[in-house]
Motif scaffolding. Structure first.
Motif, PDB file in Angstrom:
ATOM      1  N   LEU A 122       0.875  -1.176   0.000  1.00 46.73           N
ATOM      2  CA  LEU A 122       0.000   0.000   0.000  1.00 46.73           C
ATOM      3  C   LEU A 122       0.911   1.225   0.000  1.00 46.73           C
ATOM      4  O   LEU A 122       1.242   1.772   1.051  1.00 46.73           O
ATOM      5  CB  LEU A 122      -0.916  -0.001   1.231  1.00 46.73           C
ATOM      6  CG  LEU A 122      -1.972  -1.098   1.302  1.00 46.73           C
ATOM      7  CD1 LEU A 122      -2.692  -1.049   2.646  1.00 46.73           C
ATOM      8  CD2 LEU A 122      -2.981  -0.952   0.174  1.00 46.73           C
ATOM      9  N   LEU A 123       1.347   1.636  -1.185  1.00 40.53           N
ATOM     10  CA  LEU A 123       2.335   2.697  -1.291  1.00 40.53           C
ATOM     11  C   LEU A 123       1.675   4.072  -1.225  1.00 40.53           C
ATOM     12  O   LEU A 123       0.750   4.372  -1.975  1.00 40.53           O
ATOM     13  CB  LEU A 123       3.121   2.563  -2.594  1.00 40.53           C
ATOM     14  CG  LEU A 123       3.926   1.269  -2.754  1.00 40.53           C
ATOM     15  CD1 LEU A 123       4.664   1.262  -4.077  1.00 40.53           C
ATOM     16  CD2 LEU A 123       4.897   1.097  -1.601  1.00 40.53           C
ATOM     17  N   LEU A 124       2.177   4.900  -0.299  1.00 46.29           N
ATOM     18  CA  LEU A 124       1.711   6.271  -0.133  1.00 46.29           C
ATOM     19  C   LEU A 124       2.929   7.165   0.056  1.00 46.29           C
ATOM     20  O   LEU A 124       3.984   6.704   0.518  1.00 46.29           O
ATOM     21  CB  LEU A 124       0.791   6.394   1.087  1.00 46.29           C
ATOM     22  CG  LEU A 124      -0.610   5.790   1.000  1.00 46.29           C
ATOM     23  CD1 LEU A 124      -1.308   5.925   2.350  1.00 46.29           C
ATOM     24  CD2 LEU A 124      -1.434   6.467  -0.090  1.00 46.29           C
ATOM     25  N   PRO A 125       2.801   8.464  -0.277  1.00 46.76           N
ATOM     26  CA  PRO A 125       3.873   9.392   0.092  1.00 46.76           C
ATOM     27  C   PRO A 125       4.145   9.313   1.586  1.00 46.76           C
ATOM     28  O   PRO A 125       3.231   9.057   2.385  1.00 46.76           O
ATOM     29  CB  PRO A 125       3.318  10.759  -0.326  1.00 46.76           C
ATOM     30  CG  PRO A 125       2.334  10.449  -1.401  1.00 46.76           C
ATOM     31  CD  PRO A 125       1.722   9.127  -1.036  1.00 46.76           C
ATOM     32  N   ALA A 126       5.390   9.520   1.981  1.00 44.04           N
ATOM     33  CA  ALA A 126       5.785   9.336   3.371  1.00 44.04           C
ATOM     34  C   ALA A 126       4.909  10.145   4.323  1.00 44.04           C
ATOM     35  O   ALA A 126       4.468   9.643   5.371  1.00 44.04           O
ATOM     36  CB  ALA A 126       7.255   9.723   3.539  1.00 44.04           C
ATOM     37  N   GLU A 127       4.627  11.396   3.976  1.00 46.58           N
ATOM     38  CA  GLU A 127       3.816  12.247   4.851  1.00 46.58           C
ATOM     39  C   GLU A 127       2.395  11.709   4.981  1.00 46.58           C
ATOM     40  O   GLU A 127       1.818  11.673   6.080  1.00 46.58           O
ATOM     41  CB  GLU A 127       3.794  13.670   4.311  1.00 46.58           C
ATOM     42  CG  GLU A 127       3.001  14.643   5.177  1.00 46.58           C
ATOM     43  CD  GLU A 127       2.979  16.054   4.592  1.00 46.58           C
ATOM     44  OE1 GLU A 127       2.301  16.910   5.177  1.00 46.58           O
ATOM     45  OE2 GLU A 127       3.639  16.277   3.565  1.00 46.58           O
ATOM     46  N   ALA A 128       1.839  11.256   3.851  1.00 49.60           N
ATOM     47  CA  ALA A 128       0.472  10.738   3.884  1.00 49.60           C
ATOM     48  C   ALA A 128       0.401   9.452   4.698  1.00 49.60           C
ATOM     49  O   ALA A 128      -0.528   9.239   5.481  1.00 49.60           O
ATOM     50  CB  ALA A 128      -0.030  10.495   2.463  1.00 49.60           C
ATOM     51  N   THR A 188      -7.683   3.893  -4.486  1.00 48.49           N
ATOM     52  CA  THR A 188      -8.076   4.465  -3.195  1.00 48.49           C
ATOM     53  C   THR A 188      -7.693   3.523  -2.064  1.00 48.49           C
ATOM     54  O   THR A 188      -7.968   2.328  -2.127  1.00 48.49           O
ATOM     55  CB  THR A 188      -9.584   4.732  -3.150  1.00 48.49           C
ATOM     56  OG1 THR A 188      -9.928   5.644  -4.191  1.00 48.49           O
ATOM     57  CG2 THR A 188      -9.985   5.340  -1.804  1.00 48.49           C
ATOM     58  N   VAL A 189      -7.025   4.082  -1.050  1.00 46.47           N
ATOM     59  CA  VAL A 189      -6.665   3.321   0.148  1.00 46.47           C
ATOM     60  C   VAL A 189      -7.734   3.565   1.208  1.00 46.47           C
ATOM     61  O   VAL A 189      -8.073   4.716   1.515  1.00 46.47           O
ATOM     62  CB  VAL A 189      -5.288   3.750   0.684  1.00 46.47           C
ATOM     63  CG1 VAL A 189      -4.995   3.058   2.017  1.00 46.47           C
ATOM     64  CG2 VAL A 189      -4.204   3.424  -0.330  1.00 46.47           C
ATOM     65  N   THR A 225      -7.007   8.922  -1.489  1.00 45.82           N
ATOM     66  CA  THR A 225      -6.588   8.558  -2.843  1.00 45.82           C
ATOM     67  C   THR A 225      -5.082   8.401  -2.874  1.00 45.82           C
ATOM     68  O   THR A 225      -4.343   9.310  -2.468  1.00 45.82           O
ATOM     69  CB  THR A 225      -7.020   9.635  -3.851  1.00 45.82           C
ATOM     70  OG1 THR A 225      -8.442   9.758  -3.805  1.00 45.82           O
ATOM     71  CG2 THR A 225      -6.594   9.253  -5.262  1.00 45.82           C
ATOM     72  N   ALA A 226      -4.601   7.260  -3.359  1.00 42.14           N
ATOM     73  CA  ALA A 226      -3.169   6.983  -3.374  1.00 42.14           C
ATOM     74  C   ALA A 226      -2.474   7.781  -4.474  1.00 42.14           C
ATOM     75  O   ALA A 226      -3.065   8.078  -5.503  1.00 42.14           O
ATOM     76  CB  ALA A 226      -2.925   5.498  -3.588  1.00 42.14           C
ATOM     77  N   GLY A 267      -8.328  13.644   2.172  1.00 40.35           N
ATOM     78  CA  GLY A 267      -9.026  12.403   2.432  1.00 40.35           C
ATOM     79  C   GLY A 267     -10.353  12.614   3.136  1.00 40.35           C
ATOM     80  O   GLY A 267     -10.753  13.759   3.421  1.00 40.35           O
ATOM     81  N   GLN A 268     -11.026  11.534   3.412  1.00 40.77           N
ATOM     82  CA  GLN A 268     -12.335  11.601   4.060  1.00 40.77           C
ATOM     83  C   GLN A 268     -12.385  10.636   5.239  1.00 40.77           C
ATOM     84  O   GLN A 268     -11.692   9.614   5.248  1.00 40.77           O
ATOM     85  CB  GLN A 268     -13.457  11.240   3.065  1.00 40.77           C
ATOM     86  CG  GLN A 268     -13.580  12.224   1.905  1.00 40.77           C
ATOM     87  CD  GLN A 268     -14.692  11.834   0.950  1.00 40.77           C
ATOM     88  OE1 GLN A 268     -15.186  10.710   0.984  1.00 40.77           O
ATOM     89  NE2 GLN A 268     -15.084  12.763   0.090  1.00 40.77           N
ATOM     90  N   VAL A 269     -13.212  10.990   6.224  1.00 41.34           N
ATOM     91  CA  VAL A 269     -13.396  10.150   7.403  1.00 41.34           C
ATOM     92  C   VAL A 269     -14.883   9.944   7.619  1.00 41.34           C
ATOM     93  O   VAL A 269     -15.657  10.916   7.623  1.00 41.34           O
ATOM     94  CB  VAL A 269     -12.761  10.774   8.661  1.00 41.34           C
ATOM     95  CG1 VAL A 269     -13.071   9.915   9.888  1.00 41.34           C
ATOM     96  CG2 VAL A 269     -11.263  10.941   8.478  1.00 41.34           C
ATOM     97  N   SER A 270     -15.274   8.696   7.761  1.00 36.58           N
ATOM     98  CA  SER A 270     -16.671   8.363   8.034  1.00 36.58           C
ATOM     99  C   SER A 270     -16.726   7.588   9.344  1.00 36.58           C
ATOM    100  O   SER A 270     -15.985   6.613   9.528  1.00 36.58           O
ATOM    101  CB  SER A 270     -17.252   7.530   6.891  1.00 36.58           C
ATOM    102  OG  SER A 270     -18.545   7.060   7.221  1.00 36.58           O
TER     103      SER A 270
END
Length: 366
Positions: free
Chosen positions: A264-270, A305-306, A365-366, A346-349
């Protein structure tokens, strides 16, 4: 190797073009003392051009015997030059009877065995041309042609060597990619079957207690070991982090972490922000449900999308409590979870039913 094919075809074209050039030169030079011998040499060159073209086209025949015969025929044609020209052809700079055709075996040796072989073949041909021109008083013009032959043998051999190395690297990369695809397929199969069964055994064992709890613990250890095994892959691209490594740190006897078999690759900050939001959600579980409360973390990747879901089986959040907490200045959910995701787009539910637990879903979103 397959990369040699275009080189052999190019040499075949060179042979034909050089043969035509030699025939044109022979037709233009009317002062040859032995023109019939000259045309006989042209005929031998034509026959060998046809034979060499077919022989070099067959991969198994590209060996030392063919290369040796090629060089021998070329030298024989070259060494007839003094006898064809005779004493009349002493014009400075005149071409030998085979003309540029003599470079063909040099190129063949270089393509088949590299720079050293090409240079050796060029030296042999240059020595033959030196003898041929010395006989008719033209040794002074040989140095340029010798340098060109040596350069052709070395450079062509070097180019073929680089091309072969590139082909080998490409082949290894294709094999690694195929192996990685197969590994990912097996990892998906394992994730969809074995890992889920082990996770189920672990959860049910803890719920049942007693000897079943020990069985569940062992299943959990095997799940973690197997997940680590199937997750091994190439290092992530520079500047990105595999989110799974962050989430794995939250695993404990009371927290079950489930992630895909693929990175699950994401930018380091994300990745750091998502991990921190998950940590905040688990802190809320411990604060409101107790330190031994069970929680599950599920990470998924679909259509770019992660999605990370944190679920518990606590008493749930009463209606209006989150709004009241924000009004009272308690910003745990508002800032630690929603705030972090809002900064990343991003979103939180949050879905909570009293008496049935709470589910926090984080989408990015990745």
């Amino acid at each position: 190797m397959a990369i040699e094919g275009p080189f052999w075809r190019a040499i075949a074209v060179f042979r034909v073009a050089s043969l035509v050039y030699a025939a044109v030169l022979m037709a233009q030079h009317r002062g040859y003392e032995q023109p019939l011998l000259g045309w006989l040499v042209i005929g031998v060159m034509a026959l060998w051009t046809a034979a060499a073209t077919f022989a070099y086209a067959a991969g198994p025949l590209r060996r030392w015997p063919l290369l040796a015969v090629d060089l021998t025929v070329t030298m024989a044609c070259l060494l007839t030059t003094p006898y064809v020209q005779g004493d009349q052809q002493v014009t400075l700079g005149s071409m030998p009877v085979p003309a540029t055709w003599i470079a063909a075996p040099v190129l063949a040796w270089a393509v088949r065995h590299g720079r050293r072989a090409g240079t050796v073949a060029a030296a042999v041909v240059a020595a033959g041309e030196l003898w041929s021109r010395a006989r008719v008083g033209e040794a002074s013009v040989l140095i340029n042609e010798t340098v060109l032959l040596l350069m052709a043998g070395w450079l062509v051999g070097h180019m073929v060597r680089l091309a072969k190395q590139a082909e080998e690297r490409l082949q290894r990369a294709a094999e690694m990619e195929a192996a990685q695809r197969e590994r990912e397929r097996l990892a998906r199969d394992i994730h969809d079957s074995v890992l889920q069964v082990l996770a189920l055994v672990q959860r049910r064992g803890r719920e049942l207690g007693g000897e079943a709890a020990e069985l569940g613990r062992l299943a959990g250890e095997q799940e973690a070991a197997l997940r680590e095994l199937v997750s091994v892959g190439p290092p992530p691209p520079l500047g990105t982090i595999d989110l799974r490594s962050h989430l794995a740190r939250y695993g404990s006897p009371s927290v079950t972490v489930s992630t895909p078999a693929t990175p699950l690759l994401l930018p380091a900050e994300a990745a750091a922000s998502v991990s921190a939001a998950v940590g905040a959600a688990l802190d809320n579980v411990r604060a409101h449900c107790g330190h031994d409360a069970r929680a599950w973390v599920l990470a998924e990747f679909l259509d770019g999308t992660v999605t990370v879901t944190v679920r518990d089986e606590g008493p749930g959040i009463p209606e209006g409590r989150l709004e009241q907490a924000a009004a009272d200045g308690r910003m745990g959910v508002a800032r630690s979870i929603r705030g972090r995701m809002a900064e990343l787009g991003g979103q939180v539910s949050i879905v909570s039913v009293p008496g049935q637990g709470t589910e926090v879903e984080i989408t990015l979103t990745a």
